[in-house]
Structure formats: structure tokens, C-alpha cells
Design an enzyme around this catalytic site. Structure first.
Site, PDB file in Angstrom:
ATOM      1  N   ASN A 270      21.542  23.162  -7.757  1.00  0.00           N
ATOM      2  CA  ASN A 270      21.933  24.576  -8.246  1.00  0.00           C
ATOM      3  C   ASN A 270      21.014  25.606  -8.476  1.00  0.00           C
ATOM      4  O   ASN A 270      20.834  25.480  -9.755  1.00  0.00           O
ATOM      5  CB  ASN A 270      23.241  24.070  -9.026  1.00  0.00           C
ATOM      6  CG  ASN A 270      23.750  26.168  -8.681  1.00  0.00           C
ATOM      7  OD1 ASN A 270      23.573  26.624  -7.766  1.00  0.00           O
ATOM      8  ND2 ASN A 270      24.991  26.545  -9.183  1.00  0.00           N
TER       9      ASN A 270
ATOM     10  N   HIS B 287      19.705  28.654  -9.899  1.00  0.00           N
ATOM     11  CA  HIS B 287      20.079  29.777 -10.081  1.00  0.00           C
ATOM     12  C   HIS B 287      19.333  30.919  -9.846  1.00  0.00           C
ATOM     13  O   HIS B 287      18.052  31.024 -10.474  1.00  0.00           O
ATOM     14  CB  HIS B 287      20.696  29.685 -11.877  1.00  0.00           C
ATOM     15  CG  HIS B 287      21.256  28.405 -11.875  1.00  0.00           C
ATOM     16  ND1 HIS B 287      22.284  27.865 -11.750  1.00  0.00           N
ATOM     17  CD2 HIS B 287      21.032  27.720 -13.210  1.00  0.00           C
ATOM     18  CE1 HIS B 287      22.924  27.217 -12.109  1.00  0.00           C
ATOM     19  NE2 HIS B 287      22.271  26.185 -13.079  1.00  0.00           N
TER      20      HIS B 287
ATOM     21  N   LYS C 171       0.639  -1.589   0.097  1.00  0.00           N
ATOM     22  CA  LYS C 171       0.131   0.258  -0.191  1.00  0.00           C
ATOM     23  C   LYS C 171       0.723   0.898  -0.102  1.00  0.00           C
ATOM     24  O   LYS C 171       1.705   1.122   0.896  1.00  0.00           O
ATOM     25  CB  LYS C 171      -1.055   0.030   0.871  1.00  0.00           C
ATOM     26  CG  LYS C 171      -1.930   0.632   0.990  1.00  0.00           C
ATOM     27  CD  LYS C 171      -3.112   0.326   0.072  1.00  0.00           C
ATOM     28  CE  LYS C 171      -4.501   0.532   0.694  1.00  0.00           C
ATOM     29  NZ  LYS C 171      -5.656  -0.250  -0.956  1.00  0.00           N
TER      30      LYS C 171
ATOM     31  N   THR D  86      -3.703  -5.270   0.653  1.00  0.00           N
ATOM     32  CA  THR D  86      -3.153  -4.396   0.714  1.00  0.00           C
ATOM     33  C   THR D  86      -4.010  -3.207   1.625  1.00  0.00           C
ATOM     34  O   THR D  86      -3.877  -2.427   2.480  1.00  0.00           O
ATOM     35  CB  THR D  86      -2.813  -3.426  -1.234  1.00  0.00           C
ATOM     36  OG1 THR D  86      -4.079  -2.732  -1.285  1.00  0.00           O
ATOM     37  CG2 THR D  86      -2.032  -4.243  -1.495  1.00  0.00           C
ATOM     38  N   ASP D  87      -5.194  -3.690   2.018  1.00  0.00           N
ATOM     39  CA  ASP D  87      -6.686  -2.921   2.581  1.00  0.00           C
ATOM     40  C   ASP D  87      -6.291  -3.365   3.648  1.00  0.00           C
ATOM     41  O   ASP D  87      -6.052  -2.950   4.993  1.00  0.00           O
ATOM     42  CB  ASP D  87      -7.673  -3.288   2.519  1.00  0.00           C
ATOM     43  CG  ASP D  87      -9.044  -2.723   2.790  1.00  0.00           C
ATOM     44  OD1 ASP D  87      -8.639  -1.489   2.333  1.00  0.00           O
ATOM     45  OD2 ASP D  87      -9.417  -2.687   3.699  1.00  0.00           O
TER      46      ASP D  87
ATOM     47  N   VAL E 138      29.360  23.932  -5.549  1.00  0.00           N
ATOM     48  CA  VAL E 138      28.260  23.395  -4.700  1.00  0.00           C
ATOM     49  C   VAL E 138      28.716  22.094  -4.053  1.00  0.00           C
ATOM     50  O   VAL E 138      28.485  21.325  -3.193  1.00  0.00           O
ATOM     51  CB  VAL E 138      26.360  22.491  -5.479  1.00  0.00           C
ATOM     52  CG1 VAL E 138      26.179  21.833  -4.603  1.00  0.00           C
ATOM     53  CG2 VAL E 138      26.051  24.251  -5.639  1.00  0.00           C
ATOM     54  N   GLN E 139      29.551  21.857  -5.237  1.00  0.00           N
ATOM     55  CA  GLN E 139      30.220  19.955  -4.570  1.00  0.00           C
ATOM     56  C   GLN E 139      31.427  20.276  -3.347  1.00  0.00           C
ATOM     57  O   GLN E 139      30.833  19.613  -2.604  1.00  0.00           O
ATOM     58  CB  GLN E 139      31.045  19.753  -6.116  1.00  0.00           C
ATOM     59  CG  GLN E 139      30.481  19.066  -7.273  1.00  0.00           C
ATOM     60  CD  GLN E 139      29.838  20.669  -8.595  1.00  0.00           C
ATOM     61  OE1 GLN E 139      29.958  21.654  -7.923  1.00  0.00           O
ATOM     62  NE2 GLN E 139      30.123  20.711  -9.705  1.00  0.00           N
TER      63      GLN E 139
ATOM     64  N   ARG F 264      27.924  35.357  -5.908  1.00  0.00           N
ATOM     65  CA  ARG F 264      26.403  35.215  -6.194  1.00  0.00           C
ATOM     66  C   ARG F 264      25.304  34.359  -4.806  1.00  0.00           C
ATOM     67  O   ARG F 264      26.489  34.437  -3.976  1.00  0.00           O
ATOM     68  CB  ARG F 264      26.387  33.355  -7.038  1.00  0.00           C
ATOM     69  CG  ARG F 264      27.637  32.128  -6.707  1.00  0.00           C
ATOM     70  CD  ARG F 264      27.112  31.067  -7.891  1.00  0.00           C
ATOM     71  NE  ARG F 264      27.931  30.128  -7.132  1.00  0.00           N
ATOM     72  CZ  ARG F 264      28.094  29.151  -7.366  1.00  0.00           C
ATOM     73  NH1 ARG F 264      27.865  28.927  -8.986  1.00  0.00           N
ATOM     74  NH2 ARG F 264      28.138  28.409  -7.127  1.00  0.00           N
TER      75      ARG F 264
ATOM     76  N   PHE G  24      32.113  30.972  -7.954  1.00  0.00           N
ATOM     77  CA  PHE G  24      32.180  29.445  -8.903  1.00  0.00           C
ATOM     78  C   PHE G  24      32.854  30.714 -10.030  1.00  0.00           C
ATOM     79  O   PHE G  24      32.808  30.572 -10.821  1.00  0.00           O
ATOM     80  CB  PHE G  24      31.110  28.936  -9.306  1.00  0.00           C
ATOM     81  CG  PHE G  24      31.045  27.808 -10.227  1.00  0.00           C
ATOM     82  CD1 PHE G  24      31.623  26.737  -9.941  1.00  0.00           C
ATOM     83  CD2 PHE G  24      30.641  28.147 -11.742  1.00  0.00           C
ATOM     84  CE1 PHE G  24      31.838  26.054 -10.639  1.00  0.00           C
ATOM     85  CE2 PHE G  24      31.069  26.605 -12.612  1.00  0.00           C
ATOM     86  CZ  PHE G  24      31.328  25.185 -11.683  1.00  0.00           C
TER      87      PHE G  24
END
Ligand SMILES: O=c1[nH]c(=O)c2[nH]c(=O)[nH]c2[nH]1
Length: 299
Positions: free
Chosen positions: A255, A257, A13, A58-59, A228-229, A180, A163
Site C-alpha cells: 500500500n 502511501h 545458472k 553451469t556453463d 487493499v485487502q 484517498r 479506509f
């Protein structure tokens, strides 16, 4: 003779939405979850012979989740609650070999009213979720794997991000920048090292979650980001160094922008130190991902 066979199957479920109100006199807590359960086991005949005799509806699984939520004192600790759900299915049905449980928990933050925390009013402050994925397997003993994390934690900072120095070739137009806007929607998942199922009750899942979330926020805001890395790796390293209970951590960081709008066309300076008008780009975004682990992984 057909060469077709059922390679693998699981069913269950999805999207079971559940709220529990925990009352201590007038002081109420609220937990809102979405749960998914998938079972693996001896269900081949349902697919290949239309034989439902071993199929747990599944109920029934949905009902089970609500019943366990009523009985459990662990609904807030989603990892422990997911383990309880998984163990229930493994121990109740001998033909179930594996239970996969996913739980997402939504933010309901207590309201501050007249400078005081209100006893029964809450607000949704952000779409961030806390998540866990637990697998309970029947092997020689019962084995539990736990992955936890957070998703959609949207953050932004207006400086402290650069960057430059990236590869340039004839297809490159992006200018270098030493300042930035940096914004990302943080998606982090980490794996717990569980040498023995009896140790699960000793793992402080809530504290670890809170501390890793804080490490992520502290690092995001204070790191003088080269990319970011580089910021991702620092967050991951600090989390792994602080918590021996986790063996690896995975990040997915878009990222998002924010570009300076070209106002030079109107005789207005909006470049370099004079930049203050930006336009956010919803698509495309960069997407920086990594998994960081220990060299001496115990897994
Ligand atoms: O932090 C970044 N990493 C990249 O790989 C990249 N690529 C890009 O165009 N901008 C950025 N920013």
C-alpha cells in the site's frame, strides 16, 4: 563420528539473459528473457567428496538455454519454453531428478509511428515483468508444475478508495478516510492445474495471462475499495472464477502511501474535499498479501 550431513542441494545458472528476434519478412518480434535453471539429482558427491564426475557444468546449462532458444518456436510462450528446458535436462541426464526453471519476460511494446504500428521499433513502457516458475520432476512419469504471474505492475487511482472502521486503540493515530489515493505495485502468481503433461500444449498461457492482468486492472479501477485487502480478494476471486485451469492465486500488494501535505500551517486548505497536494512516501509501505484457492482444489 560426525553427525553432519548434506540435507539438500541444487545448483545451476542464474541470470541468463537472452533475446530472440523473430522475423517474418520486415515484421519483427522481440522477446527478452532472463532465465534461471537449478538442477536437483545425484550430485551429493560433488559437495561431500569433491567428485565432479556427474556435475553438469553451469556453463553447459547456459549454452543449452541458448541452443534450445534457437530451436524452439515457443520462446514467447515462456511457460512452454520453460517446460522444454526442464524436459531437456531430465531426459538428457538420468541422474537429474528435478529441474527448476524460472523465466522473466520484459516489456517491449511495439512503437506507434505516424499512427501505425512500426515493424521493428519497440519501447520499454514500464518495469512490469511476466514470470513463470516451472518444475519438471522425474517420478513414475514426468510431472510438471507451473506457476505464472506478473510483477511490478505499478498502478494508482485518485479516488474510489476508502479506509475506515478499523480497530482503534491508544496507539492509533491514522484518521479514517472515505476518499484517498490508492497505489500499489502488483505482484500476482497463480498455479496451473496440470492433471496430465500432454495437456500442457492445450493451455492458452498467453490468453490467461492477458485476461488475468485485465481482471486485475479492471478491478483495481472500478472497485469502490474498502481496503487493499478487500480489493485483493475481489481480484483473486474473479480470476479463479474465470479460469478453471488455475487452482490458486497469490497476491503481494504494497500500500504505497500518499498523504495530504499539511498546508494549514500556511493558511491554505488541503484537507477533506480540498485536498489536492500530496506527498508520496517511499517507505514504509503497508504490505497486504493473500493466497486464494478453491475449496474443491484439485491439487
Ligand atoms: O487498505 C488498507 N489496509 C490496511 O490494513 C491499512 N492500514 C493502514 O494504516 N492503512 C491501510 N489501508
Amino acid at each position: 563420528m560426525s553427525d553432519v550431513f548434506l540435507k539438500e542441494q541444487s545448483y545451476g545458472k542464474d541470470g541468463v539473459r537472452l533475446v530472440k528476434v523473430i522475423r517474418t519478412d520486415n515484421w519483427h518480434e522481440i522477446v527478452e528473457l532472463t532465465v534461471r535453471v537449478l538442477l536437483e539429482g545425484n550430485f551429493n558427491a560433488a559437495y561431500t567428496k569433491a567428485d565432479n564426475s556427474l556435475v553438469v557444468a553451469t556453463d553447459t546449462m547456459k549454452n543449452t538455454i541458448y541452443i534450445l532458444a534457437k530451436q524452439s518456436s515457443n520462446v514467447q510462450r515462456i511457460e512452454a519454453f520453460a517446460v522444454e528446458i526442464g524436459q531437456h535436462f531430465i531426459s538428457t541426464y538420468s541422474h537429474v531428478s528435478k529441474a527448476h526453471i524460472w523465466i522473466s519476460k520484459y516489456k517491449w511494446t511495439r512503437m506507434l509511428v505516424n499512427g501505425k504500428l512500426h515493424d521493428h521499433s519497440f519501447l520499454r513502457d514500464g518495469e512490469e515483468t511476466r514470470n513463470t516458475k516451472v518444475i519438471v520432476s522425474r517420478k513414475k512419469d514426468v510431472v510438471v508444475e507451473i506457476e505464472s504471474g506478473l510483477k511490478d505492475l505499478l498502478v494508482l487511482k485518485t479516488t474510489g478508495s476508502a479506509f475506515y472502521g478499523f480497530l482503534r486503540d491508544k496507539y492509533t493515530t491514522l484518521p479514517e478516510t472515505d476518499d484517498r489515493i490508492l497505489s500499489t505495485s502488483i505482484d500476482a502468481t497463480w498455479n496451473y492445474y496440470i492433471p496430465n503433461i500432454s495437456l500442457i500444449s492445450q493451455i492458452p498461457f498467453d490468453d490467461i495471462f492477458g485476461s488475468i492482468r485485465q481482471i486485475i486492472l479492471d478491478t483495481f479501477s472500478t472497485d469502490n475499495s474498502a481496503s487493499v485487502q478487500a480489493t485483493l480478494y475481489l481480484m483473486a476471486k474473479l480470476a479463479l472464477e474465470k479460469f478453471q485451469q488455475i487452482s490458486s492465486i497469490h497476491f503481494e500488494l504494497p500500500n504505497k502511501h500518499y498523504f495530504a501535505y499539511d498546508l494549514n500551517r500556511f493558511g491554505l486548505k488541503n484537507t477533506g474535499k480540498d485536498t489536492d497536494i500530496y506527498y508520496p512516501i517511499s517507505d514504509p509501505s503497508g504490505l497486504i498479501t493473500a493466497t486464494v484457492a478453491r475449496t474443491k482444489s484439485k491439487l
